[in-house]
Write a protein that holds these residues in place. Structure first.
Motif, PDB file in Angstrom:
ATOM      1  N   GLN A  67       0.824  -1.210   0.000  1.00 29.09           N
ATOM      2  CA  GLN A  67       0.000   0.000   0.000  1.00 29.09           C
ATOM      3  C   GLN A  67       0.857   1.260   0.000  1.00 29.09           C
ATOM      4  N   LYS A  68       2.103   1.125   0.482  1.00 32.66           N
ATOM      5  CA  LYS A  68       3.039   2.255   0.497  1.00 32.66           C
ATOM      6  C   LYS A  68       4.038   2.161  -0.661  1.00 32.66           C
ATOM      7  N   ASN A  69       3.736   1.273  -1.627  1.00 27.75           N
ATOM      8  CA  ASN A  69       4.601   1.063  -2.788  1.00 27.75           C
ATOM      9  C   ASN A  69       6.009   0.609  -2.386  1.00 27.75           C
ATOM     10  N   ILE A  70       6.055  -0.235  -1.370  1.00 27.33           N
ATOM     11  CA  ILE A  70       7.338  -0.813  -0.931  1.00 27.33           C
ATOM     12  C   ILE A  70       7.322  -2.288  -1.314  1.00 27.33           C
ATOM     13  N   GLU A  71       8.155  -2.661  -2.264  1.00 32.64           N
ATOM     14  CA  GLU A  71       8.186  -4.033  -2.768  1.00 32.64           C
ATOM     15  C   GLU A  71       9.227  -4.839  -1.992  1.00 32.64           C
ATOM     16  N   ILE A  72       8.751  -5.882  -1.298  1.00 32.18           N
ATOM     17  CA  ILE A  72       9.646  -6.748  -0.516  1.00 32.18           C
ATOM     18  C   ILE A  72       9.797  -8.081  -1.231  1.00 32.18           C
ATOM     19  N   LEU A  73      11.043  -8.484  -1.439  1.00 33.43           N
ATOM     20  CA  LEU A  73      11.310  -9.764  -2.107  1.00 33.43           C
ATOM     21  C   LEU A  73      11.307 -10.925  -1.124  1.00 33.43           C
ATOM     22  N   ASP A  74      11.832 -10.684   0.049  1.00 29.40           N
ATOM     23  CA  ASP A  74      11.882 -11.749   1.057  1.00 29.40           C
ATOM     24  C   ASP A  74      11.984 -11.119   2.436  1.00 29.40           C
ATOM     25  N   MET A  75      11.557 -11.882   3.443  1.00 32.24           N
ATOM     26  CA  MET A  75      11.523 -11.362   4.810  1.00 32.24           C
ATOM     27  C   MET A  75      11.772 -12.503   5.793  1.00 32.24           C
ATOM     28  N   ARG A 108      12.979  -9.685  22.040  1.00 29.59           N
ATOM     29  CA  ARG A 108      13.352  -8.749  20.980  1.00 29.59           C
ATOM     30  C   ARG A 108      13.090  -9.353  19.600  1.00 29.59           C
ATOM     31  N   TYR A 109      12.482  -8.543  18.721  1.00 29.97           N
ATOM     32  CA  TYR A 109      12.260  -8.952  17.336  1.00 29.97           C
ATOM     33  C   TYR A 109      13.451  -8.551  16.470  1.00 29.97           C
ATOM     34  N   ILE A 110      13.821  -9.454  15.560  1.00 31.96           N
ATOM     35  CA  ILE A 110      14.828  -9.148  14.538  1.00 31.96           C
ATOM     36  C   ILE A 110      14.195  -9.465  13.196  1.00 31.96           C
ATOM     37  N   VAL A 111      14.106  -8.456  12.341  1.00 36.93           N
ATOM     38  CA  VAL A 111      13.445  -8.610  11.042  1.00 36.93           C
ATOM     39  C   VAL A 111      14.444  -8.295   9.940  1.00 36.93           C
ATOM     40  N   ASN A 112      14.725  -9.281   9.103  1.00 42.17           N
ATOM     41  CA  ASN A 112      15.584  -9.077   7.932  1.00 42.17           C
ATOM     42  C   ASN A 112      14.701  -8.912   6.707  1.00 42.17           C
ATOM     43  N   ILE A 113      14.876  -7.803   6.027  1.00 44.66           N
ATOM     44  CA  ILE A 113      14.069  -7.511   4.837  1.00 44.66           C
ATOM     45  C   ILE A 113      14.993  -7.372   3.627  1.00 44.66           C
ATOM     46  N   TYR A 114      14.606  -8.056   2.527  1.00 44.48           N
ATOM     47  CA  TYR A 114      15.383  -8.014   1.288  1.00 44.48           C
ATOM     48  C   TYR A 114      14.542  -7.337   0.213  1.00 44.48           C
ATOM     49  N   LYS A 115      15.137  -6.330  -0.434  1.00 50.29           N
ATOM     50  CA  LYS A 115      14.436  -5.597  -1.483  1.00 50.29           C
ATOM     51  C   LYS A 115      15.349  -5.445  -2.694  1.00 50.29           C
ATOM     52  N   GLU A 116      14.729  -5.142  -3.816  1.00 54.77           N
ATOM     53  CA  GLU A 116      15.540  -4.834  -4.991  1.00 54.77           C
ATOM     54  C   GLU A 116      16.266  -3.510  -4.763  1.00 54.77           C
ATOM     55  N   THR A 117      17.410  -3.365  -5.398  1.00 54.77           N
ATOM     56  CA  THR A 117      18.185  -2.132  -5.253  1.00 54.77           C
ATOM     57  C   THR A 117      17.372  -0.949  -5.747  1.00 54.77           C
ATOM     58  N   CYS A 118      17.338   0.108  -4.937  1.00 52.33           N
ATOM     59  CA  CYS A 118      16.573   1.304  -5.287  1.00 52.33           C
ATOM     60  C   CYS A 118      17.147   1.977  -6.533  1.00 52.33           C
ATOM     61  N   GLU A 120      17.943   5.354  -8.833  1.00 53.34           N
ATOM     62  CA  GLU A 120      18.701   6.531  -8.420  1.00 53.34           C
ATOM     63  C   GLU A 120      17.862   7.555  -7.660  1.00 53.34           C
ATOM     64  N   LYS A 121      16.631   7.833  -8.102  1.00 54.60           N
ATOM     65  CA  LYS A 121      15.821   8.880  -7.483  1.00 54.60           C
ATOM     66  C   LYS A 121      14.912   8.345  -6.381  1.00 54.60           C
ATOM     67  N   GLU A 122      14.892   7.041  -6.205  1.00 52.65           N
ATOM     68  CA  GLU A 122      14.017   6.441  -5.189  1.00 52.65           C
ATOM     69  C   GLU A 122      14.647   6.522  -3.807  1.00 52.65           C
ATOM     70  N   LYS A 123      13.795   6.556  -2.811  1.00 49.40           N
ATOM     71  CA  LYS A 123      14.245   6.518  -1.424  1.00 49.40           C
ATOM     72  C   LYS A 123      13.949   5.137  -0.833  1.00 49.40           C
ATOM     73  N   CYS A 124      14.701   4.784   0.193  1.00 51.03           N
ATOM     74  CA  CYS A 124      14.534   3.447   0.783  1.00 51.03           C
ATOM     75  C   CYS A 124      13.273   3.332   1.650  1.00 51.03           C
ATOM     76  N   LYS A 125      12.668   4.464   1.994  1.00 53.29           N
ATOM     77  CA  LYS A 125      11.434   4.481   2.790  1.00 53.29           C
ATOM     78  C   LYS A 125      11.593   3.718   4.111  1.00 53.29           C
ATOM     79  N   ILE A 126      12.690   3.982   4.776  1.00 48.10           N
ATOM     80  CA  ILE A 126      12.997   3.284   6.032  1.00 48.10           C
ATOM     81  C   ILE A 126      11.980   3.639   7.114  1.00 48.10           C
ATOM     82  N   GLU A 127      11.622   4.914   7.197  1.00 51.79           N
ATOM     83  CA  GLU A 127      10.675   5.349   8.235  1.00 51.79           C
ATOM     84  C   GLU A 127       9.318   4.675   8.064  1.00 51.79           C
ATOM     85  N   GLU A 128       8.873   4.527   6.795  1.00 53.85           N
ATOM     86  CA  GLU A 128       7.595   3.868   6.548  1.00 53.85           C
ATOM     87  C   GLU A 128       7.639   2.404   6.976  1.00 53.85           C
TER      88      GLU A 128
END
Length: 517
Positions: free
Chosen positions: A225-233, A242-252, A254-262
């Motif tokens: 919904q936030k246009n964040i494409e996740i390949l694997d988690m 404590r939770y540890i979450v590993n997220i794998y995404k395609e490389t952003c 040039e003009k895209e942001k990683c949207k870490i806060e979202e």
């Protein structure tokens, strides 16, 4: 609630004649991309392969265990048998010796007694041989004749040299056997540790898929919904919660942001706890196709670190080595090692110990296995007098707990206001014994705790106190500042002043302050 109300009103206002097809909004794809279904199957295959590798390595470990000789029980008897066999084989060189027939005794009682004397004294003399013969009621005659006497004397001396040489070779062979035996035990321990770690990784992958499948679906939908494409988690919950979450995404791009806060907000919402980015491996910077982000539950505590050090007067480089880093599981890792002596060789030993431990803990090896592997590796590969102490502090800034691991290391000091606690152990440095003598301490973190770690160059600098840690404890009780770098500088300066302004040894002091957020 506002979003729900607005959406409901919007639906009520839509005329009934208009048909809404959900697939027009989301398409006919599954909630999770096809890659997820593939990953579930792929992970199951990976778990199977990892467990197979683990079992294979464990089997190899057992072959080393089964191949071990019984060094303690019956070892001396085996050595005696080897000595007698070797002596009887080489005795043919002494056919003209007056003692030749005595050495060929069928019961080997003479050679057995000779071996006992050699073990006791490490050497056998002419007198020892005559005493043994006498104890067997055998006497060497002919001493009254000068020429005969000289021949007998020479024969006995030759026999003594002959027996000493055989024992020397046997003893050397036995030392090599002992070393081989110890190396086999060390290798067996290493392989067993690697096997356990691989099995642990496989089980964590399986548990991850079983326990968090629904949560992953929810996170993926919210990310889409936030246009964040996740390949694997990968999601993991530690024993401490404590939770540890590993997220794998395609490389952003040039003009895209990683949207870490979202992503942080989505994870915090679904997991119902504050989640923050712990580490990011940017595919763009690393020239890779994937980006990896590690998110963890937010720490309750923060740390400040100060370090001060100096090398031994006249030495080119310090033999001390230290590191401070945050591990992927969110724990803060501090390690200090003091290589035996000073200079490049000492530095190499301490550096190897610290770097190996850091990599192993980061790779998923547990604490005890990591320390055992380091010790056995150094034991197998180290030169004589090439050892290293290990002083480790692991701070769990989420649960508020810290562990100290000491192997031949100096005491650690914990200061809170005016009160100073000393944590010490008596153990040998890593690499001296085939089995590590690991001492572990556990303590809850308190707001304002100041932790001081140091090498023996600091403690041993003061010769006035019999208990060397007393002078450091006294300084910490008197220090008013809580600035970690100032505390480290004060302790180092005092240690140097103790030797009239010259460092008598390599000196390192690390000061850590813990604060509750």
């Amino acid at each position: 609630m506002k979003e729900v109300l607005i959406a409901s009103l919007g639906l009520l206002l839509v005329p009934k004649s208009i048909q809404i097809n959900i697939e027009d909004f989301f398409g006919k794809n599954l909630c999770l991309p096809v890659g997820y279904a593939y990953n579930l199957e792929n992970n199951a295959d990976m778990v199977y392969k990892l467990n197979t590798v683990s079992e294979t390595i464990n089997d190899i470990s057992k072959t080393y265990e089964n191949d071990e000789e019984d060094i303690d029980g019956g070892a001396l008897q085996k050595r005696k048998e080897a000595f007698i066999e070797e002596a009887q084989e080489k005795i043919q060189k002494l056919k003209d010796n007056v003692l030749y027939d005595d050495f060929l005794d069928e019961e080997n009682t003479l050679l057995s007694d000779i071996f006992d004397i050699l073990v006791q004294n490490d050497l056998i003399t002419k007198k020892d041989i005559l005493d043994i013969l006498e104890s067997h009621n055998e006497y060497v005659l002919g001493f009254e004749d000068f020429d005969t006497n000289m021949k007998i004397e020479e024969d006995i001396n030759v026999a003594a040299r002959f027996l000493n040489e055989i024992y020397k070779i046997e003893k050397l062979n036995n030392l090599w056997k002992l070393k081989l035996h110890e190396n086999k035990k060390a290798i067996s321990s290493q392989l067993s540790g690697v096997s356990r770690t691989i099995s642990k990784v496989a089980n964590s992958i399986r548990d991850d898929e079983i326990n968090f499948e629904e949560i992953k679906k929810e996170i993926d939908i919210l990310c889409k919904q936030k246009n964040i494409e996740i390949l694997d988690m990968k999601i993991k919950k530690e024993i401490n919660g404590r939770y540890i979450v590993n997220i794998y995404k395609e490389t952003c791009k040039e003009k895209e942001k990683c949207k870490i806060e979202e992503v942080e907000k989505i994870l915090s919402k679904v997991l119902r706890t504050d989640i923050v980015l712990q580490k990011e491996v940017c595919g763009k910077k690393e020239e890779q196709k994937l980006c990896k982000q590690i998110y963890v539950s937010k720490d309750r505590f923060s740390v400040q670190i100060g370090i001060a050090y100096d090398k031994k007067s006249g030495s080119v480089i310090s033999g001390d080595y230290s590191t401070q880093t945050k591990l992927d599981d969110g724990k803060y890792f501090i390690a200090l090692s003091d290589g035996m002596g000073s200079g490049a060789e000492a530095r190499k030993s301490s550096q190897i110990a610290v770097k190996m431990l850091t990599r192993m803990l980061a790779s998923g090896f547990d604490r005890d296995t990591s320390m055992e592997l380091i010790n056995s590796s150094m034991y197998i590969n180290s030169k004589e007098d090439s050892y290293a102490t290990l002083d480790v502090a692991i701070l769990d800034l989420y649960s508020g707990n810290m562990e100290f691991m000491k192997n031949g290391a100096c005491p650690t000091f914990i200061k809170n206001r005016k009160h100073v606690k000393v944590v010490k152990s008596i153990s040998l440095p890593a690499g001296i014994l085939d089995r590590i003598d690991l001492v572990v301490y556990d303590k809850d973190l308190n707001d304002g705790d100041i932790i001081v770690m140091c090498t023996d160059g600091i403690l041993e600098s003061n010769t006035e106190y019999e208990n060397k840690e007393v002078w450091v404890k006294n300084i910490l009780e008197e220090i008013e500042t809580d600035n970690v770098q100032k505390i480290a500088n004060i302790i180092l300066k005092e240690a140097i002043d103790n030797n009239l302004g010259y460092p008598k040894d390599d000196m390192t002091v690390i000061v850590v302050k813990v604060s509750e957020k």
